[in-house]
Design an enzyme around this catalytic site. Structure first.
Site, PDB file in Angstrom:
ATOM      1  N   HIS A 180     -12.113  11.194 -51.921  1.00 60.75           N
ATOM      2  CA  HIS A 180     -12.110  10.511 -53.237  1.00 60.75           C
ATOM      3  C   HIS A 180     -12.350  11.625 -54.362  1.00 60.75           C
ATOM      4  CE1 HIS A 180     -12.690   7.118 -55.916  1.00 60.75           C
ATOM      5  NE2 HIS A 180     -13.839   7.570 -56.383  1.00 60.75           N
ATOM      6  N   CYS A 213     -12.958   1.903 -53.523  1.00 63.02           N
ATOM      7  CA  CYS A 213     -11.843   2.431 -53.658  1.00 63.02           C
ATOM      8  C   CYS A 213     -10.741   1.970 -52.692  1.00 63.02           C
ATOM      9  CB  CYS A 213     -11.965   3.798 -53.748  1.00 63.02           C
ATOM     10  SG  CYS A 213     -10.410   4.797 -54.132  1.00 63.02           S
ATOM     11  N   CYS A 229      -9.436   5.009 -50.314  1.00 66.71           N
ATOM     12  CA  CYS A 229     -10.192   5.729 -49.345  1.00 66.71           C
ATOM     13  C   CYS A 229     -10.068   5.048 -47.939  1.00 66.71           C
ATOM     14  CB  CYS A 229     -11.510   5.645 -49.994  1.00 66.71           C
ATOM     15  SG  CYS A 229     -12.083   6.698 -51.111  1.00 66.71           S
ATOM     16  N   ASN A 258      -1.441  10.565 -64.086  1.00 70.12           N
ATOM     17  CA  ASN A 258      -2.249  10.140 -65.436  1.00 70.12           C
ATOM     18  C   ASN A 258      -3.492  10.743 -64.665  1.00 70.12           C
ATOM     19  OD1 ASN A 258      -0.361   8.821 -67.212  1.00 70.12           O
ATOM     20  ND2 ASN A 258      -0.349   7.350 -65.658  1.00 70.12           N
ATOM     21  N   HIS A 307      -4.495  10.690 -57.456  1.00 72.92           N
ATOM     22  CA  HIS A 307      -3.173  10.371 -57.057  1.00 72.92           C
ATOM     23  C   HIS A 307      -2.277  10.713 -58.182  1.00 72.92           C
ATOM     24  CE1 HIS A 307      -4.805   6.813 -59.238  1.00 72.92           C
ATOM     25  NE2 HIS A 307      -3.327   6.257 -59.436  1.00 72.92           N
ATOM     26  N   HIS A 362      -9.600   7.836 -57.692  1.00 73.44           N
ATOM     27  CA  HIS A 362      -9.229   8.749 -56.812  1.00 73.44           C
ATOM     28  C   HIS A 362      -7.861   9.382 -56.931  1.00 73.44           C
ATOM     29  CE1 HIS A 362      -9.158   9.012 -51.853  1.00 73.44           C
ATOM     30  NE2 HIS A 362      -8.140   9.358 -52.351  1.00 73.44           N
TER      31      HIS A 362
END
Length: 328
Positions: free
Chosen positions: A89, A31, A34, A129, A142, A140
């Protein structure tokens, strides 16, 4: 290639960015958001940075010579920012502590304020989204912020109709919406001193929740610290409730609607509100658009807002029974 293309049928702009087709679908064991990835700080709480695959940029290239006549093109000028809610995460908005949620809202507000002041920007939208069902490629938690060089069509239609309502009645449409939803009561799912959440009478998705400011305010920058805390609370509660609807991370698209940038004062007829859209109909079924809905914008909903509001109110109660918002 990135540009804006004008749609003369709808008097709207389409954003074209061929680079976005190369957005990665990342493996679950890596990710970039992270700590330790090299993409973000080694230690952070909330964080904002430029989108790697933007559809709008501060210094866009010249449009390709593909237009003519009715077919206008413009530079895809604007900004696309990414906002990380936490270095964890797995920490979605309802998992954050109250203080962490406040820091997210403060960063939203700061980013909005910066982009709103740029005279090239006509509209700044904060959105999220959530879930693979709506096309998320990085899990993750956001959100994003887009600064557009035009007013998006849905917002433009809202503004036009709210202005007509004021001219016809002398009242703000959102005051009338709140009054009617509170009078009927069955579609309201949550309320605090400053905000009210309901699945509106006219929802076009089964769980198409609205969160509306009770006060006549049109942007995050209008809110006091107490109001921003109340906004964080109601967001965490309704999303936490959504996650308890079907005992899974609930997929949705969320957009914050406020006033345009560098425009006339719309305070008398418009209002800050947040809209949710989700493909979920039941635990097993997705609500996807049929041909008539996409071709004609003639939405057909298979469930009643009143019934789904009952489910969401119960799910919010379950969210609290399972720990609710963490008070830190």
């Amino acid at each position: 290639m990135a540009e804006l293309r004008y749609n003369p049928l709808l008097d709207s702009w389409v954003m074209v960015s061929a680079k976005r087709q190369f957005r990665p679908y990342l493996p679950k064991d890596h990710c970039p958001f992270c700590p330790g990835s090299g993409k973000v700080p080694a230690v952070y709480d909330v964080h904002v940075f430029h989108n790697d695959f933007p559809v709008l940029t501060a210094e866009p290239p010249e449009p390709e010579d593909v237009g003519g006549g009715l077919y206008q093109t413009r530079e895809a000028a604007g900004r696309c920012e990414v906002i990380l809610y936490s270095s964890d995460h797995h920490a979605t908005l309802p998992d954050l502590t109250k203080s962490q949620m406040k820091r997210v809202i403060d960063l939203w507000t700061k980013t909005f304020d910066e982009l709103d002041k740029d005279e090239k920007h006509q509209y700044v939208m904060i959105f999220e989204n959530r879930g693979e069902e709506v096309g998320v490629t990085i899990t993750h938690p956001h959100g994003q912020v887009y600064a557009y060089p035009f007013i998006p069509q849905k917002v433009k239609v809202e503004l036009d109709n709210c202005k007509k309502h004021l001219q016809k009645t002398g009242r703000n449409m959102f005051d009338d919406m709140i009054k009617e939803e509170k009078r009927f009561g069955q579609r309201v799912v949550l309320e605090n001193d400053y905000f009210i959440a309901f699945i509106p009478f006219f929802t076009d998705t089964p769980f198409g929740l609205f969160i509306v400011s009770k006060e006549n305010k049109t942007a995050l920058t209008d809110f006091s610290e107490e109001e921003k805390n109340a906004l964080g609370d109601i967001l965490q509660e309704v999303i936490g409730g959504m996650d308890h609807l079907f005992n899974r991370t609930f997929p949705f698209m969320m957009g914050i609607h406020g006033r345009p940038s560098n425009s006339e004062n719309v305070e008398s007829y418009y209002r800050f509100h947040i809209e949710f859209y989700s493909p979920m109909q039941t635990k097993e079924k997705l609500k996807l658009n049929a041909a008539s809905e996409t071709a004609g914008w003639a939405v057909a909903i298979p469930t009643r807002a009143e019934d789904n509001a009952v489910l969401l109110r119960k799910a919010i109660q379950e969210f609290w029974e399972n720990g609710g918002i963490k008070n830190k």
